[in-house]
Design a protein around this motif. Structure first.
Motif, PDB file in Angstrom:
ATOM      1  N   VAL A 153     -18.027  24.426 -43.718  1.00 15.95           N
ATOM      2  CA  VAL A 153     -19.478  24.461 -43.897  1.00 15.95           C
ATOM      3  C   VAL A 153     -20.018  23.078 -44.256  1.00 15.95           C
ATOM      4  N   GLU A 154     -19.260  22.289 -45.031  1.00 14.76           N
ATOM      5  CA  GLU A 154     -19.732  20.937 -45.317  1.00 14.76           C
ATOM      6  C   GLU A 154     -19.737  20.092 -44.043  1.00 14.76           C
ATOM      7  N   ASP A 218     -31.578  20.728 -42.376  1.00 14.61           N
ATOM      8  CA  ASP A 218     -30.276  21.376 -42.509  1.00 14.61           C
ATOM      9  C   ASP A 218     -30.335  22.330 -43.707  1.00 14.61           C
ATOM     10  N   ARG A 219     -29.648  23.488 -43.575  1.00 13.39           N
ATOM     11  CA  ARG A 219     -29.678  24.476 -44.650  1.00 13.39           C
ATOM     12  C   ARG A 219     -28.287  25.076 -44.869  1.00 13.39           C
ATOM     13  N   PHE A 220     -28.006  25.369 -46.139  1.00 15.57           N
ATOM     14  CA  PHE A 220     -26.835  26.141 -46.525  1.00 15.57           C
ATOM     15  C   PHE A 220     -27.304  27.413 -47.200  1.00 15.57           C
ATOM     16  N   ALA A 224     -21.385  31.352 -47.128  1.00 16.83           N
ATOM     17  CA  ALA A 224     -20.840  30.189 -46.410  1.00 16.83           C
ATOM     18  C   ALA A 224     -21.470  30.107 -45.025  1.00 16.83           C
ATOM     19  N   ILE A 225     -22.767  29.859 -45.009  1.00 12.98           N
ATOM     20  CA  ILE A 225     -23.529  29.847 -43.759  1.00 12.98           C
ATOM     21  C   ILE A 225     -24.274  28.523 -43.647  1.00 12.98           C
ATOM     22  N   SER A 226     -24.212  27.905 -42.488  1.00 17.57           N
ATOM     23  CA  SER A 226     -24.953  26.671 -42.238  1.00 17.57           C
ATOM     24  C   SER A 226     -25.974  26.913 -41.134  1.00 17.57           C
ATOM     25  N   ARG A 227     -27.098  26.229 -41.259  1.00 13.88           N
ATOM     26  CA  ARG A 227     -28.123  26.274 -40.213  1.00 13.88           C
ATOM     27  C   ARG A 227     -28.696  24.881 -40.048  1.00 13.88           C
ATOM     28  N   THR A 241     -26.454  27.736 -35.899  1.00 15.76           N
ATOM     29  CA  THR A 241     -26.190  28.545 -37.087  1.00 15.76           C
ATOM     30  C   THR A 241     -24.735  28.998 -37.052  1.00 15.76           C
ATOM     31  N   SER A 242     -24.020  28.777 -38.148  1.00 15.98           N
ATOM     32  CA  SER A 242     -22.598  29.131 -38.222  1.00 15.98           C
ATOM     33  C   SER A 242     -22.320  29.923 -39.488  1.00 15.98           C
TER      34      SER A 242
END
Length: 349
Positions: A153-154, A218-220, A224-227, A241-242
């Motif tokens: 995620v990072e 960018d968003r967390f 444990a989700i990234s956008r 989005t992951s």
């Protein structure tokens, strides 16, 4: 050790919905082996993947009348983990065994989500933004990383690495300082890049309109989700989005949805964009596998972070204080709450 998502009171993707058909399948979420199958109504079910009788994997069995049947002696279990039949006993005779551990499961956005907590879920799963909406085009990627959920995620939210790992593909070196506005909320982190200069790269040359202003956020989101959002005016957007599902300490399944608006040419854009995105993601697979080998070589992480590591400290802070019943999983992500922390950081790419 690096903090990891320790709060189990969240929904995690266990499989794509299309993977769950006429036979059970095996998945591992947060180190828990699961057997996934569809019950008599066609709804997804998730049980611990171990028959009570001789501990055989239920995922190696088959579905009979909406129940999963063990391949060893034929014991059957419904979606609540209750044993419904033991073929070696007279019909209808089943001792009052405690049920197998069953996990709440549902289907949303084309995925099977499993809730790993002890208490009933207080929220719905995360919703992928603009998925299947008119005017938007999407494609999906499912990727196994030999890396922790934190590393994944990072990485997905880390801009400086793109200059080196994806040199020329996604970003080129640009020493001009840029401003990033970092805001941390109770259950998410957002970073806006102020007046960002568009990167020189193959991706920007092919897909990003050069004469339009760039808006990059960018968003967390917990767990444990990234956008990652790139916007170019009212009708051009690119969103990655992951959702990261920890399998083990150094193994993570990543479910990515890329959604974009490019007008009438979007189907043609996808023909080029999808293989490019898969190639770039594979570069991250390789570099994180190399990092994992290095961590194992030295025994444990000894990370040093600086202010331009925009997300790391905030992700770790949210994980450390993660509590039952958070609602982060229910959003796509823009609430109107006040941040608990806000700062500006000068960063160079």
């Amino acid at each position: 050790m690096t903090p990891a998502p320790r709060d189990q009171n969240h929904w995690y993707i266990a499989a794509r919905a299309s993977d769950l058909r006429q036979t059970p399948i095996a998945r591992t979420v947060l180190g828990k082996p699961l057997a996934l199958f569809r019950d008599a109504r066609g709804h997804p079910a998730a049980l611990i993947d171990r028959c009570r009788h001789r501990n055989m994997a239920l995922s190696a069995g088959r579905i009979v009348d909406g129940c999963v049947q063990c391949p060893y002696h034929g014991w059957r279990y419904d979606g609540h983990g209750r044993c419904t039949e033991i073929p070696s006993l007279p019909p209808g005779r089943v001792p009052a065994f405690p049920p197998l551990r069953a996990y709440p499961a549902l289907e949303s956005d084309g995925y099977v989500w499993v809730f790993m907590g002890q208490e009933p879920p207080a929220a719905s799963p995360f919703r992928f933004p603009h998925l299947d909406k008119p005017g938007w085009t999407s494609f999906r990627m499912t990727t196994r990383f030999a890396a922790s959920a934190f590393a994944c995620v990072e990485n997905f939210l880390d801009c400086p690495h793109t200059v080196f790992v994806h040199k020329g593909w996604f970003r080129a070196r640009d020493p001009r300082p840029q401003q990033a506005r970092v805001r941390r909320y109770a259950e998410r982190v957002e970073v806006d890049f102020v007046d960002e200069v568009q990167a020189r790269s193959l991706v920007s040359a092919l897909f990003f309109p050069s004469r339009r202003p760039l808006a990059h956020t960018d968003r967390f989101f917990l767990p444990a989700i990234s956008r990652v959002d790139y916007g170019f005016g009212p009708d051009r957007d690119f969103i990655i989005t992951s959702q990261c599902t920890p399998v083990g300490e150094q193994e993570t399944m990543v479910y990515t949805v890329i959604t974009f608006r490019f007008g009438r040419i979007a189907p043609l854009v996808r023909l080029v964009l999808e293989p490019v995105c898969r190639f770039i993601l594979h570069q991250d697979v390789l570099v994180l596998a190399r990092q994992t080998r290095q961590l194992r070589r030295f025994g444990r992480p000894r990370f040093t972070s600086v202010e331009t590591d925009l997300f790391a400290r905030h992700i770790q802070a949210l994980w450390r204080r993660a509590r039952p019943g958070t609602r982060a999983g229910a959003t796509t992500g823009v609430e109107c709450e006040q941040p608990e922390l806000e700062r500006r950081v000068a960063i160079r790419f």
